[in-house]
Design a protein around this motif. Structure first.
Motif, PDB file in Angstrom:
ATOM      1  N   ASP A 330      78.786  20.086 -59.893  1.00  0.00           N
ATOM      2  CA  ASP A 330      77.785  19.656 -60.861  1.00  0.00           C
ATOM      3  C   ASP A 330      77.519  18.170 -60.621  1.00  0.00           C
ATOM      4  O   ASP A 330      78.397  17.338 -60.831  1.00  0.00           O
ATOM      5  CB  ASP A 330      78.307  19.882 -62.285  1.00  0.00           C
ATOM      6  CG  ASP A 330      77.319  19.401 -63.349  1.00  0.00           C
ATOM      7  OD1 ASP A 330      76.176  19.050 -62.986  1.00  0.00           O
ATOM      8  OD2 ASP A 330      77.696  19.376 -64.536  1.00  0.00           O
ATOM      9  N   HIS A 331      76.314  17.860 -60.164  1.00  0.00           N
ATOM     10  CA  HIS A 331      75.993  16.481 -59.812  1.00  0.00           C
ATOM     11  C   HIS A 331      75.460  15.666 -60.999  1.00  0.00           C
ATOM     12  O   HIS A 331      75.034  14.524 -60.813  1.00  0.00           O
ATOM     13  CB  HIS A 331      74.978  16.458 -58.670  1.00  0.00           C
ATOM     14  CG  HIS A 331      75.527  16.979 -57.377  1.00  0.00           C
ATOM     15  ND1 HIS A 331      76.411  16.255 -56.611  1.00  0.00           N
ATOM     16  CD2 HIS A 331      75.340  18.160 -56.740  1.00  0.00           C
ATOM     17  CE1 HIS A 331      76.745  16.957 -55.536  1.00  0.00           C
ATOM     18  NE2 HIS A 331      76.104  18.117 -55.589  1.00  0.00           N
ATOM     19  N   ARG A 332      75.508  16.228 -62.182  1.00  0.00           N
ATOM     20  CA  ARG A 332      74.961  15.528 -63.345  1.00  0.00           C
ATOM     21  C   ARG A 332      75.663  14.203 -63.604  1.00  0.00           C
ATOM     22  O   ARG A 332      75.049  13.240 -64.080  1.00  0.00           O
ATOM     23  CB  ARG A 332      75.071  16.432 -64.588  1.00  0.00           C
ATOM     24  CG  ARG A 332      74.398  15.878 -65.833  1.00  0.00           C
ATOM     25  CD  ARG A 332      74.446  16.890 -66.961  1.00  0.00           C
ATOM     26  NE  ARG A 332      75.818  17.113 -67.431  1.00  0.00           N
ATOM     27  CZ  ARG A 332      76.394  16.394 -68.392  1.00  0.00           C
ATOM     28  NH1 ARG A 332      75.746  15.394 -68.969  1.00  0.00           N
ATOM     29  NH2 ARG A 332      77.628  16.668 -68.785  1.00  0.00           N
ATOM     30  N   LEU A 333      76.941  14.138 -63.261  1.00  0.00           N
ATOM     31  CA  LEU A 333      77.727  12.935 -63.558  1.00  0.00           C
ATOM     32  C   LEU A 333      78.069  12.130 -62.299  1.00  0.00           C
ATOM     33  O   LEU A 333      78.993  11.322 -62.327  1.00  0.00           O
ATOM     34  CB  LEU A 333      79.021  13.323 -64.289  1.00  0.00           C
ATOM     35  CG  LEU A 333      78.840  14.069 -65.613  1.00  0.00           C
ATOM     36  CD1 LEU A 333      80.196  14.463 -66.183  1.00  0.00           C
ATOM     37  CD2 LEU A 333      78.061  13.232 -66.613  1.00  0.00           C
ATOM     38  N   ASP A 334      77.329  12.348 -61.234  1.00  0.00           N
ATOM     39  CA  ASP A 334      77.587  11.575 -60.012  1.00  0.00           C
ATOM     40  C   ASP A 334      77.538  10.081 -60.327  1.00  0.00           C
ATOM     41  O   ASP A 334      76.659   9.612 -61.058  1.00  0.00           O
ATOM     42  CB  ASP A 334      76.547  11.893 -58.940  1.00  0.00           C
ATOM     43  CG  ASP A 334      76.848  13.203 -58.227  1.00  0.00           C
ATOM     44  OD1 ASP A 334      77.812  13.883 -58.619  1.00  0.00           O
ATOM     45  OD2 ASP A 334      76.107  13.552 -57.287  1.00  0.00           O
ATOM     46  N   ALA A 335      78.475   9.346 -59.748  1.00  0.00           N
ATOM     47  CA  ALA A 335      78.549   7.904 -59.989  1.00  0.00           C
ATOM     48  C   ALA A 335      78.865   7.182 -58.693  1.00  0.00           C
ATOM     49  O   ALA A 335      79.429   7.759 -57.754  1.00  0.00           O
ATOM     50  CB  ALA A 335      79.615   7.598 -61.042  1.00  0.00           C
ATOM     51  N   GLU A 336      78.490   5.913 -58.645  1.00  0.00           N
ATOM     52  CA  GLU A 336      78.769   5.084 -57.478  1.00  0.00           C
ATOM     53  C   GLU A 336      78.981   3.649 -57.941  1.00  0.00           C
ATOM     54  O   GLU A 336      78.295   3.177 -58.851  1.00  0.00           O
ATOM     55  CB  GLU A 336      77.614   5.154 -56.480  1.00  0.00           C
ATOM     56  CG  GLU A 336      77.847   4.382 -55.198  1.00  0.00           C
ATOM     57  CD  GLU A 336      76.774   4.617 -54.162  1.00  0.00           C
ATOM     58  OE1 GLU A 336      76.890   4.053 -53.058  1.00  0.00           O
ATOM     59  OE2 GLU A 336      75.815   5.374 -54.441  1.00  0.00           O
ATOM     60  N   VAL A 337      79.938   2.972 -57.310  1.00  0.00           N
ATOM     61  CA  VAL A 337      80.219   1.573 -57.628  1.00  0.00           C
ATOM     62  C   VAL A 337      80.209   0.764 -56.342  1.00  0.00           C
ATOM     63  O   VAL A 337      80.758   1.192 -55.326  1.00  0.00           O
ATOM     64  CB  VAL A 337      81.584   1.423 -58.341  1.00  0.00           C
ATOM     65  CG1 VAL A 337      81.877  -0.060 -58.599  1.00  0.00           C
ATOM     66  CG2 VAL A 337      81.597   2.201 -59.648  1.00  0.00           C
ATOM     67  N   GLN A 343      79.116  -6.797 -59.750  1.00  0.00           N
ATOM     68  CA  GLN A 343      79.330  -5.414 -59.351  1.00  0.00           C
ATOM     69  C   GLN A 343      78.089  -4.592 -59.678  1.00  0.00           C
ATOM     70  O   GLN A 343      77.278  -4.949 -60.532  1.00  0.00           O
ATOM     71  CB  GLN A 343      80.544  -4.824 -60.077  1.00  0.00           C
ATOM     72  CG  GLN A 343      81.878  -5.360 -59.615  1.00  0.00           C
ATOM     73  CD  GLN A 343      83.052  -4.681 -60.298  1.00  0.00           C
ATOM     74  OE1 GLN A 343      82.891  -3.705 -61.017  1.00  0.00           O
ATOM     75  NE2 GLN A 343      84.237  -5.216 -60.079  1.00  0.00           N
ATOM     76  N   VAL A 344      77.956  -3.469 -58.974  1.00  0.00           N
ATOM     77  CA  VAL A 344      76.876  -2.519 -59.223  1.00  0.00           C
ATOM     78  C   VAL A 344      77.512  -1.172 -59.522  1.00  0.00           C
ATOM     79  O   VAL A 344      78.380  -0.716 -58.775  1.00  0.00           O
ATOM     80  CB  VAL A 344      75.935  -2.396 -58.012  1.00  0.00           C
ATOM     81  CG1 VAL A 344      74.889  -1.312 -58.244  1.00  0.00           C
ATOM     82  CG2 VAL A 344      75.269  -3.731 -57.700  1.00  0.00           C
ATOM     83  N   ALA A 345      77.087  -0.552 -60.619  1.00  0.00           N
ATOM     84  CA  ALA A 345      77.610   0.769 -60.961  1.00  0.00           C
ATOM     85  C   ALA A 345      76.468   1.621 -61.503  1.00  0.00           C
ATOM     86  O   ALA A 345      75.707   1.170 -62.357  1.00  0.00           O
ATOM     87  CB  ALA A 345      78.729   0.657 -61.990  1.00  0.00           C
ATOM     88  N   VAL A 346      76.367   2.832 -60.987  1.00  0.00           N
ATOM     89  CA  VAL A 346      75.323   3.748 -61.445  1.00  0.00           C
ATOM     90  C   VAL A 346      75.948   5.104 -61.728  1.00  0.00           C
ATOM     91  O   VAL A 346      76.933   5.499 -61.107  1.00  0.00           O
ATOM     92  CB  VAL A 346      74.199   3.900 -60.396  1.00  0.00           C
ATOM     93  CG1 VAL A 346      73.516   2.554 -60.147  1.00  0.00           C
ATOM     94  CG2 VAL A 346      74.729   4.465 -59.085  1.00  0.00           C
ATOM     95  N   ALA A 347      75.351   5.815 -62.677  1.00  0.00           N
ATOM     96  CA  ALA A 347      75.816   7.159 -63.012  1.00  0.00           C
ATOM     97  C   ALA A 347      74.618   7.993 -63.430  1.00  0.00           C
ATOM     98  O   ALA A 347      73.675   7.485 -64.050  1.00  0.00           O
ATOM     99  CB  ALA A 347      76.840   7.116 -64.144  1.00  0.00           C
ATOM    100  N   GLY A 348      74.677   9.272 -63.090  1.00  0.00           N
ATOM    101  CA  GLY A 348      73.590  10.159 -63.496  1.00  0.00           C
ATOM    102  C   GLY A 348      72.316   9.886 -62.724  1.00  0.00           C
ATOM    103  O   GLY A 348      72.332   9.502 -61.556  1.00  0.00           O
TER     104      GLY A 348
END
Length: 453
Positions: A330-337, A343-348
């Motif tokens: 389930d890629h709904r909660l994919d995140a990357e830092v 810092q850069v952080a993304v989710a969803g």
């Protein structure tokens, strides 16, 4: 399991716990990319540069200035000690007697048999987890001039006076800031229109602004023409904005992507479909052969370790439960830092993804430059941005560029996990003064937008 890195080991452990007889084939060095050449060594050296950058700002915080000078060889020694400690733990796990470990190359002989060293292994299911390597890029003259990839950069002990970074992705930006902070003159040449061009543009713009404040030259939208060598420096020739430019440096760092490690596997004998140099898998991690799975960097989906582990666990379960409904990612909660500063952080979901999929959304952002705790810390670059559904305020995605973004994003992931809303973010207590309370400001704006709709 072919490969014993983070993804392969997760698959092996999951299959073993399900009662399967598990063999692991890994030609070494044992440990996997994350431990040996990725997450752990890079975060170790970045910590050294972070401390040095703070030392240089002593006067800003009312402290007597200090003379900070990097000892790159000592930084590499510390990195090596920690990496060896992490690797020893993983190697011990791979050599657990509950596994059969073959320290050799693997080559498919048929869909159900492969060669491992001098022996042959037959199996009911296989998981390919051979990782990735730095991609070779066809820029005329680059090979002749010479360059380093991230693998070699981690072991550089003599600090270069100047560095040309080709690329603007995660690996490129982390190494660029590290070397700039320890005193190397750094120029970044990025083909995309922004740094981190696979993310929303405002993220790349914010990071570039912070980099330029630190003295890093960032040039985007470039088209590489050729590379030549001068008496003491290498010269990159490129086009930007219709004009021809050059930049030169002592060392070129080639960070223009990675490629799956497929050489020598003889996937044709396995009957596995390869498209454009990567293994095509479904959400259940199956390749075109239902009993052969591919996880981690080798499938070229998401080069993120926690997702690679999830893929490994999914493949391990599906390989050992063929008669049960398949588990899917389930890629709904994919995140990357990205562990730069900020810092850069993304989710969803991102704005770009919402637009591409015609998903309606409301968005709001708030800058760290206007946030009390960030101002106290002297960490005012960046912003927090939320994306929510217009009808009920459900959180679709979140993006943070700023201090401790990699930690702050987890509150928003937790809210998304429980299908929470902007209204929930306002109801959740947030201690003052903290960095975390900044998420309430864009949430409040989104609730206001919903009231006006």
């Amino acid at each position: 399991m072919i490969g014993g890195g983070s993804a392969g080991y997760a698959a092996a452990r999951t299959a073993r716990d399900a009662g399967a007889d598990v063999a692991i084939v890994d030609q070494g060095p044992l440990g996997g990319l994350c431990i040996l050449r990725g997450c752990m060594p890079t975060k170790t050296i970045l910590r050294s540069a972070e401390i040095m950058a703070l030392m240089k700002r002593a006067r800003e915080f009312g402290l007597n200035p200090v003379t900070a000078q990097a000892d790159l060889s000592a930084i590499v020694d510390r990195k090596n000690r920690l990496v060896q400690e992490f690797a020893d733990y993983r190697i011990a796990a791979l050599r657990d007697p509950r596994f059969t470990l073959y320290e050799s190359r693997a080559e498919f002989l048929s869909p159900h048999e492969l060669r491992a060293g001098d022996g042959r292994i037959r199996g009911g299911a296989f998981v390919i987890a051979t990782g990735s390597s730095a991609a070779e890029v066809a820029i005329p003259g680059l090979d002749e001039a010479g360059y380093l990839t991230s693998d070699e950069m981690l072991d550089v002990r003599r600090q270069p006076a100047s560095l040309l970074v080709l690329g603007g992705g995660l690996v490129a930006v982390e190494f660029a800031q590290f070397f700039a902070r320890i005193g190397t003159k750094v120029t970044m040449l990025q083909r995309g229109t922004t740094l981190l061009s696979d993310m929303d543009g405002d993220i790349g713009h914010a990071l570039a602004a912070a980099f330029r404040d630190e003295g890093i030259e960032v040039m985007t939208g470039v088209s590489f023409q050729r590379v030549s060598s001068g008496s003491s420096e290498k010269i990159v020739h490129f086009i930007q904005g219709g004009a021809v430019h050059t930049r030169s440096a002592e060392v070129i760092f080639q960070a223009l992507g990675r490629r799956p490690n497929l050489n020598g596997l003889n996937l044709k004998a396995a009957g596995v479909c390869v498209v454009d140099g990567r293994l095509v898998v479904g959400g259940d991690m199956r390749t075109s052969q239902p009993h052969i799975f591919a996880v981690g960097d080798v499938n070229d989906l998401t080069p993120i370790v926690h997702l690679a582990i999830e893929q490994g666990e999914t493949a391990g379960f599906n390989a050992t439960h063929p008669n049960e409904p398949a588990r899917v990612i389930d890629h709904r909660l994919d995140a990357e830092v990205v562990f730069t500063e900020p810092q850069v952080a993304v989710a969803g979901m991102s704005e770009r993804q919402c637009r591409e999929k015609a998903i309606p959304y409301l968005t709001a952002s708030y800058p760290f430059a206007d946030h009390g705790k960030a101002m106290c810390l002297g960490a005012v670059h960046g912003f927090v941005k939320l994306l929510c559904r217009p009808d009920d305020g459900a959180l679709l995605g979140a993006q943070i560029v700023g201090p401790e973004a990699g930690e702050l994003i987890h509150e928003l992931i937790a809210v998304m996990y429980f299908h929470g809303t902007a209204q929930d973010l306002l109801r959740i207590p947030h201690y003052h003064p903290t960095l975390a309370e900044i998420v309430t400001y864009p949430a409040e704006s989104i609730v206001e937008q919903m009231g006006r709709a």
